[in-house]
Design a protein around this motif. Sequence first.
Motif, PDB file in Angstrom:
ATOM      1  N   ASN A 177       0.800  -1.211   0.000  1.00  0.00           N
ATOM      2  CA  ASN A 177       0.000   0.000   0.000  1.00  0.00           C
ATOM      3  C   ASN A 177       0.842   1.274   0.000  1.00  0.00           C
ATOM      4  O   ASN A 177       1.679   1.475   0.877  1.00  0.00           O
ATOM      5  CB  ASN A 177      -0.914  -0.011   1.234  1.00  0.00           C
ATOM      6  N   LYS A 178       0.570   2.162  -0.947  1.00  0.00           N
ATOM      7  CA  LYS A 178       1.296   3.436  -1.021  1.00  0.00           C
ATOM      8  C   LYS A 178       1.099   4.269   0.245  1.00  0.00           C
ATOM      9  O   LYS A 178       1.992   5.029   0.626  1.00  0.00           O
ATOM     10  CB  LYS A 178       0.825   4.246  -2.236  1.00  0.00           C
ATOM     11  N   ALA A 192       7.982  -4.230  -0.425  1.00  0.00           N
ATOM     12  CA  ALA A 192       6.828  -3.755  -1.182  1.00  0.00           C
ATOM     13  C   ALA A 192       6.290  -4.913  -2.018  1.00  0.00           C
ATOM     14  O   ALA A 192       6.972  -5.407  -2.925  1.00  0.00           O
ATOM     15  CB  ALA A 192       7.218  -2.590  -2.082  1.00  0.00           C
ATOM     16  N   ILE A 193       5.095  -5.357  -1.715  1.00  0.00           N
ATOM     17  CA  ILE A 193       4.489  -6.469  -2.432  1.00  0.00           C
ATOM     18  C   ILE A 193       3.835  -5.940  -3.704  1.00  0.00           C
ATOM     19  O   ILE A 193       2.958  -5.066  -3.650  1.00  0.00           O
ATOM     20  CB  ILE A 193       3.440  -7.181  -1.553  1.00  0.00           C
ATOM     21  N   CYS A 194       4.259  -6.467  -4.830  1.00  0.00           N
ATOM     22  CA  CYS A 194       3.766  -5.999  -6.137  1.00  0.00           C
ATOM     23  C   CYS A 194       3.006  -7.127  -6.827  1.00  0.00           C
ATOM     24  O   CYS A 194       3.609  -8.098  -7.282  1.00  0.00           O
ATOM     25  CB  CYS A 194       4.924  -5.528  -7.011  1.00  0.00           C
ATOM     26  N   LEU A 195       1.693  -6.991  -6.882  1.00  0.00           N
ATOM     27  CA  LEU A 195       0.863  -7.972  -7.581  1.00  0.00           C
ATOM     28  C   LEU A 195       0.631  -7.581  -9.028  1.00  0.00           C
ATOM     29  O   LEU A 195       0.189  -8.395  -9.827  1.00  0.00           O
ATOM     30  CB  LEU A 195      -0.488  -8.131  -6.863  1.00  0.00           C
ATOM     31  N   PHE A 202       5.927   2.313  -9.224  1.00  0.00           N
ATOM     32  CA  PHE A 202       5.886   3.253  -8.102  1.00  0.00           C
ATOM     33  C   PHE A 202       7.027   2.995  -7.125  1.00  0.00           C
ATOM     34  O   PHE A 202       7.752   3.909  -6.733  1.00  0.00           O
ATOM     35  CB  PHE A 202       4.541   3.154  -7.372  1.00  0.00           C
ATOM     36  N   TRP A 203       7.203   1.737  -6.722  1.00  0.00           N
ATOM     37  CA  TRP A 203       8.180   1.419  -5.686  1.00  0.00           C
ATOM     38  C   TRP A 203       9.621   1.524  -6.180  1.00  0.00           C
ATOM     39  O   TRP A 203      10.553   1.610  -5.366  1.00  0.00           O
ATOM     40  CB  TRP A 203       7.909   0.026  -5.122  1.00  0.00           C
ATOM     41  N   SER A 204       9.821   1.522  -7.478  1.00  0.00           N
ATOM     42  CA  SER A 204      11.184   1.621  -8.023  1.00  0.00           C
ATOM     43  C   SER A 204      11.845   2.953  -7.679  1.00  0.00           C
ATOM     44  O   SER A 204      13.071   3.077  -7.759  1.00  0.00           O
ATOM     45  CB  SER A 204      11.168   1.432  -9.542  1.00  0.00           C
ATOM     46  N   THR A 205      11.060   3.945  -7.288  1.00  0.00           N
ATOM     47  CA  THR A 205      11.628   5.246  -6.904  1.00  0.00           C
ATOM     48  C   THR A 205      12.126   5.255  -5.456  1.00  0.00           C
ATOM     49  O   THR A 205      12.654   6.266  -4.995  1.00  0.00           O
ATOM     50  CB  THR A 205      10.593   6.370  -7.095  1.00  0.00           C
TER      51      THR A 205
END
Length: 216
Positions: A177-178, A192-195, A202-205
């Motif tokens: 969740n952001k 960071a769980i990425c489905l 987003f999380w790559s930053t």
Amino acid sequence: MRVAVFDVCGTLYDSNTTFDFLDFLFKESNSYQLFKYLYKSFAIKLITYPLYRFFHYDIIRAMATFFLRGKRVDEVEALAQAFIERDLEKKKIAYTHHLLKEYQKRGFEVILMSGSYDIIIAEIAKKLHLKSFYASSLQRDKERLTGRYEEDILWSKRAIFEKAYGNIEALVVVSDNKTDLPLMMHADKAYAICLKEKQSHFWSTYPTIEQVKLYV
């Protein structure tokens, strides 16, 4: 003390447990089905997005919660148990459940922190044999629900955590969740769980947060 915080929706389960539970509860309600049809329309999303983005107020979630008005607390608790066993169990994310058990083995106190209803998260915590959880509390009037929140914690997890735990030896946070970013940036280790691929973008930053890519 070492603590591992796990989000629930999109992290332990591929589910928005608030709306999936309401769908389960009101599957035969024509008024709820009409509301569900309307809130998914582009026009409604366009109108409500600024409230969520700039004022952190999810009016759709608040309106959906109002359908619980007048429901007996014990009845909703029983239905939450049924929802978890019949529906939610099928949406369990194996990777994060394994990770939770690994941190338990390492001696971490594992807690759940979720913006979902306290009635649901309490049952999940019980199922996972966890002592502690934090969730958005539904307002009660004696034995019945009012259809409103007593406290919505979706945007305030870091403040709640710091107030409850203060200085600790180590903190691990696992979430998709952001809105959990402030808590994740506070952690010694964050996942960071990425489905979906767009979540990874987003999380790559945030290079200090480890991405767990579970999409194909």
